[in-house]
Scaffold this motif. Structure first.
Motif, PDB file in Angstrom:
ATOM      1  N   UNK A   1      50.374  40.453  42.016  1.00  0.00           N
ATOM      2  CA  UNK A   1      50.771  39.142  42.552  1.00  0.00           C
ATOM      3  C   UNK A   1      50.759  38.062  41.487  1.00  0.00           C
ATOM      4  N   UNK A   2      50.402  38.424  40.248  1.00  0.00           N
ATOM      5  CA  UNK A   2      50.443  37.467  39.152  1.00  0.00           C
ATOM      6  C   UNK A   2      49.158  36.739  38.873  1.00  0.00           C
ATOM      7  N   UNK A   3      48.045  37.188  39.469  1.00  0.00           N
ATOM      8  CA  UNK A   3      46.752  36.548  39.241  1.00  0.00           C
ATOM      9  C   UNK A   3      45.904  37.345  38.255  1.00  0.00           C
ATOM     10  N   UNK A   4      44.930  36.667  37.664  1.00  0.00           N
ATOM     11  CA  UNK A   4      43.926  37.319  36.837  1.00  0.00           C
ATOM     12  C   UNK A   4      42.684  37.536  37.687  1.00  0.00           C
ATOM     13  N   UNK A   5      42.329  38.788  37.992  1.00  0.00           N
ATOM     14  CA  UNK A   5      41.123  39.042  38.790  1.00  0.00           C
ATOM     15  C   UNK A   5      39.871  38.627  38.023  1.00  0.00           C
ATOM     16  N   UNK A   6      38.959  37.952  38.702  1.00  0.00           N
ATOM     17  CA  UNK A   6      37.685  37.552  38.109  1.00  0.00           C
ATOM     18  C   UNK A   6      36.568  38.184  38.927  1.00  0.00           C
TER      19      UNK A   6
END
Length: 283
Positions: free
Chosen positions: A135-140
């Protein structure tokens, strides 16, 4: 995770290659001698470096204006670079601990239903992590208290999370950020402490110092407030990752050395002026 477990891993949920997994150590982004006090300046610089590395490794920078907290820093960042571009074009990174200034989404291992058994992850579904990346996010992700098959509950460290993520996502490299320049042969506060530039990992997971050549054994210590094993656990997990053929860089956060590690320029060769520790397979 031993070699037999690695060979029996189920299908990876990651549909696209991961460039880098980054571990922000608690000591790296908190204030020394102050319990659970975040160091805003260091966290801001680290986040800017992450953002810069994501831009430089992509054809297009990530979208959205993530410059709301922009302020003077040794790492330059132009907010206009982040407008009118698709975030999906950003090179995939995964962050363990925390970050700001990048299009990220926080994920709790407990909420994701992870379990441990004898300090190892016995169940760690990564489908949500993969979906966030798609989805275009950086998982944290972050170290967490989770259910344990034997003890009932246990503390899951960020270093163990990193090893689990690397086994499934097979990133090009992994970066551990800490509050010192790397791994030393003794506590770095002691006189004549020597930075270990390169550690080689054998197929059985054992490791040895390649550069520099040491006369004495390495002394590893754990801070009194560290419940996850300190530098010893960090090296052990880094060795497990290196066994997979993935280079691991242990470096001081918010420095020019951490930026070089994040950008991937160290994969071809390690320059003499770089301060940090690289852990890699001896094969």
């Amino acid at each position: 995770m031993d070699l037999e477990e690695q060979q029996t891993l189920p299908h990876s949920p990651f549909a696209q290659p991961i460039r880098c997994i980054v571990k922000l150590g608690g000591a790296a982004i908190t204030c020394k001698n102050e319990l659970e006090m975040i160091n805003d300046e260091i966290l801001h610089k680290v986040s800017e470096q992450l953002r810069q590395a994501m831009i430089s490794s992509s054809q297009k920078p990530p979208g959205m204006d993530w410059s709301k907290r922009h302020r003077a820093s040794e790492i330059c960042c132009n907010p206009d670079e982040f407008k009118d571009h698709s975030v999906i074009d950003c090179s995939p990174f995964i962050v363990v601990h925390g970050a700001e200034g990048i299009p990220s989404i926080g994920m709790s291992p407990f909420s994701c239903g992870w379990f441990t058994k004898e300090k190892h992850i016995s169940s760690g579904d990564l489908s949500s992590v993969a979906k966030a990346i798609e989805s275009g996010f950086t998982p944290v992700l972050h170290g967490d208290a989770v259910f344990d098959d034997i003890q009932g509950c246990s503390i899951l460290s960020g270093d163990v999370i990193i090893s689990h993520l690397a086994a499934y996502s097979k990133p090009k490299y992994v970066v551990f950020m800490t509050d010192v320049y790397g791994v030393y042969d003794r506590p770095p506060t002691e006189p004549d402490a020597m930075l270990l530039k390169e550690i080689a990992v054998a197929e059985d997971g054992s490791w040895s110092v390649i550069n520099p050549k040491l006369q004495n054994s390495v002394e590893l210590t754990v801070a009194a407030h560290d419940t996850t094993g300190g530098m010893e656990t960090k090296i052990s997990e880094a060795a497990m990752i290196a066994k997979l053929g993935i280079d691991v860089y242990i470096v001081k956060a918010a420095t020019s050395h951490s930026l070089r590690a994040l950008s991937g320029v160290l994969r071809s060769s390690i320059p003499n002026d770089w301060l940090g520790t690289v852990v890699r397979s001896s094969r």
